[in-house]
Enzyme design. Structure first.
Site, PDB file in Angstrom:
ATOM      1  CG  HIS A  45      -3.068  -0.132  -6.976  1.00 20.08           C
ATOM      2  ND1 HIS A  45      -4.258   0.525  -6.730  1.00 20.08           N
ATOM      3  CD2 HIS A  45      -2.086   0.739  -6.658  1.00 20.08           C
ATOM      4  CE1 HIS A  45      -3.991   1.746  -6.300  1.00 20.08           C
ATOM      5  NE2 HIS A  45      -2.694   1.905  -6.242  1.00 20.08           N
ATOM      6  CB  SER A  70       0.945   9.824   2.195  1.00 19.80           C
ATOM      7  OG  SER A  70       0.695   9.494   0.852  1.00 19.80           O
ATOM      8  CG  HIS A  93       1.785   4.712   1.726  1.00 16.09           C
ATOM      9  ND1 HIS A  93       1.501   4.662   0.383  1.00 16.09           N
ATOM     10  CD2 HIS A  93       1.463   5.979   2.111  1.00 16.09           C
ATOM     11  CE1 HIS A  93       1.041   5.832  -0.026  1.00 16.09           C
ATOM     12  NE2 HIS A  93       1.005   6.653   1.007  1.00 16.09           N
ATOM     13  CG  ASP A 151       5.675   1.212  -5.232  1.00 17.44           C
ATOM     14  OD1 ASP A 151       6.247   2.303  -5.108  1.00 17.44           O
ATOM     15  OD2 ASP A 151       4.553   0.974  -4.754  1.00 17.44           O
ATOM     16  NE  ARG A 202       0.947   5.446  -9.968  1.00 23.14           N
ATOM     17  CZ  ARG A 202       0.814   5.225  -8.650  1.00 23.14           C
ATOM     18  NH1 ARG A 202       1.107   6.189  -7.789  1.00 23.14           N
ATOM     19  NH2 ARG A 202       0.402   4.051  -8.214  1.00 23.14           N
TER      20      ARG A 202
END
Length: 464
Positions: free
Chosen positions: A347, A271, A301, A402, A356
């Protein structure tokens, strides 16, 4: 009249003695974000010139054929000012880690998480804003939030069977109709001035995203009735109101954290890179960010948190909501042996637990420590890395962002999984447009890397 226009008019009309009295209150006439940028840009232009003069002919390193075939992983070829991702320590926003951001950025009255307004100021300027500057951004975004009538009608005409991300992209593209940059470019504005209307479009874009997201959510999952933006609320509180969760102060605080940690993850992800690439053609921020959203909609994504949640829910259905560690381990092995991956783990860059993820885990420990979904996510966190290492399935066996977000949203009643990527999109706008502003301020050129065919590669290395 917008907040900034009102303030500037007031500045011009105040008598000097009254102006001095009013200015004695903290930061009453502190620079706006655009004014601060006007001060910073000339210095940064000289800084970039100095860097290029000193290091312009130095190499970042070699590029291998495998990297060209492998999604350009690890190739160093982009400038991204807002954030840098380190494989060991995770993301830094203008040099600040996530815990430092949580500590230093202003919070809302009664809130504990950083306001995204402050994060945007940090991304754009590299500076931690004052509470007054953050409040000014909240007010300006609320003043800019109204959608053109035709954009509202465009969203309303979408069938509720059309994916929310498709509707989101349509609406953002349509905002190009009123682009200040496109108009200025058409009128022959000097390239040194490109950043000013890019900034204006970027502010409009961010300001209007809650109304777009809220309208899509209410049309697809509700009765289509939408509350008005409250000029006295911060960005996340207004977004929560539009989604129907504004009365839950913990959900509002979750949105502040969610937007902040999802806002930027350096420039190489789909993105961010897409927005930068399209923007390099001097497409305005609306067209550039709509392209970002189309990349974010892809399963590899922006859909990852949905896949994690679905996998967790399938596990609960198969082995119960309070399984033993042995049952969880057995389910993980069955996933791997069936040829699937464990979603939410690993990742492309990180080689440790995503900070995160840690920030969301700490939020959950504070607000929902006994939730079965959160407990299961914690069990998975304890069990999966060792299994992935044993199976040799991942260079990084640790959880990413996620692996946690879906469980948090579900806990507060946001069960509509197809909408989760819209929230990701609202967040990612902060990083994409902050870089677009600097791209135009620094005169960044059209992006045009060199490509090769397979046959050309074979000939290149023939006999070597």
């Amino acid at each position: 009249m917008s907040f900034i226009a009102f303030r500037n008019a007031l500045r011009a009309q105040l008598k000097p003695s009254f102006a001095r009295t009013f200015a004695s209150t903290p930061s009453a006439f502190a620079p706006t974000l655009k004014e601060r940028l006007t001060e910073l840009i000339p210095k940064e232009i000289e800084n970039v010139k100095a860097v290029r003069a000193a290091h312009g002919n130095k190499s970042f390193g070699e590029v291998t054929v495998d990297q060209a075939y492998g999604g350009m992983r690890g190739i160093k070829g982009l400038i991204w000012e807002g954030s840098v991702l380190d494989a060991e320590e995770g993301i830094r926003f203008r040099g600040l880690t996530i815990p430092e951001v949580q500590q230093k950025l202003p919070t809302a009255p009664g809130g504990t998480e950083p306001l995204p307004e402050g994060l945007f100021w940090l991304l754009v300027t590299g500076e931690v804003p004052t509470e007054e500057q953050v409040k000014g951004l909240s007010q300006e975004w609320a003043a800019r939030a109204e959608l053109p009538k035709f954009v509202e009608e465009l969203i309303d005409r979408c069938p509720n069977t059309l994916h929310p991300m498709t509707q989101f992209s349509i609406a953002v593209n349509a905002l190009n109709h009123d682009s200040a940059f496109a108009k200025a470019y058409s009128n022959g504005v000097h390239k040194r001035e490109y950043w000013k209307t890019t900034f204006d479009d970027s502010m409009d874009l961010i300001a209007k995203l809650p109304n777009i997201a809220g309208r899509i959510f209410r049309n697809v999952y509700g009765d289509g009735k939408l509350p008005a933006i409250d000029q006295n609320l911060d960005y996340s509180a207004n977004l929560s109101n539009l989604l129907g969760f504004g009365e839950n102060k913990d959900f509002v605080d979750l949105m502040r954290l969610y937007i902040t940690i999802h806002s930027d993850h350096e420039g190489g992800n789909v993105s961010a890179h897409t927005g930068h690439l399209v923007g390099s053609a001097l497409s305005d921020p609306f067209l550039s960010f709509a392209a970002s959203l189309n990349g974010l909609a892809g399963p590899l994504h922006g859909l990852a948190n949905q896949e994690v949640l679905r996998w967790v829910q399938k596990m609960q259905a198969a082995i119960g909501k309070e399984p033993t560690d042995e049952q969880v381990a057995e389910y993980v092995w069955s996933t791997l042996k069936s040829g699937q991956v464990v979603p939410g783990y690993g990742h492309a860059v990180l080689r440790k637990t995503d900070p995160r993820y840690t920030a969301q885990r700490e939020f959950a420990l504070k607000h929902l420590p006994n939730d079965p979904g959160f407990k299961l996510v914690g069990q998975i966190y304890k069990i999966v890395p060792n299994i992935l290492l044993e199976a040799g399935k991942a260079k990084n066996p640790w959880p990413n962002v996620d692996a946690h977000s879906g469980v948090l949203l579900t806990y507060y009643g946001l069960h509509q999984q197809d909408f989760y990527t819209v929230l990701f999109g609202v967040s990612r706008a902060f990083g994409v447009v902050s870089q677009l502003i600097w791209d135009r301020a620094l005169g960044m050129p059209l992006e045009r890397p060199k490509s090769y065919s397979t046959e050309a590669i074979k000939k290149m290395f023939e006999g070597k």
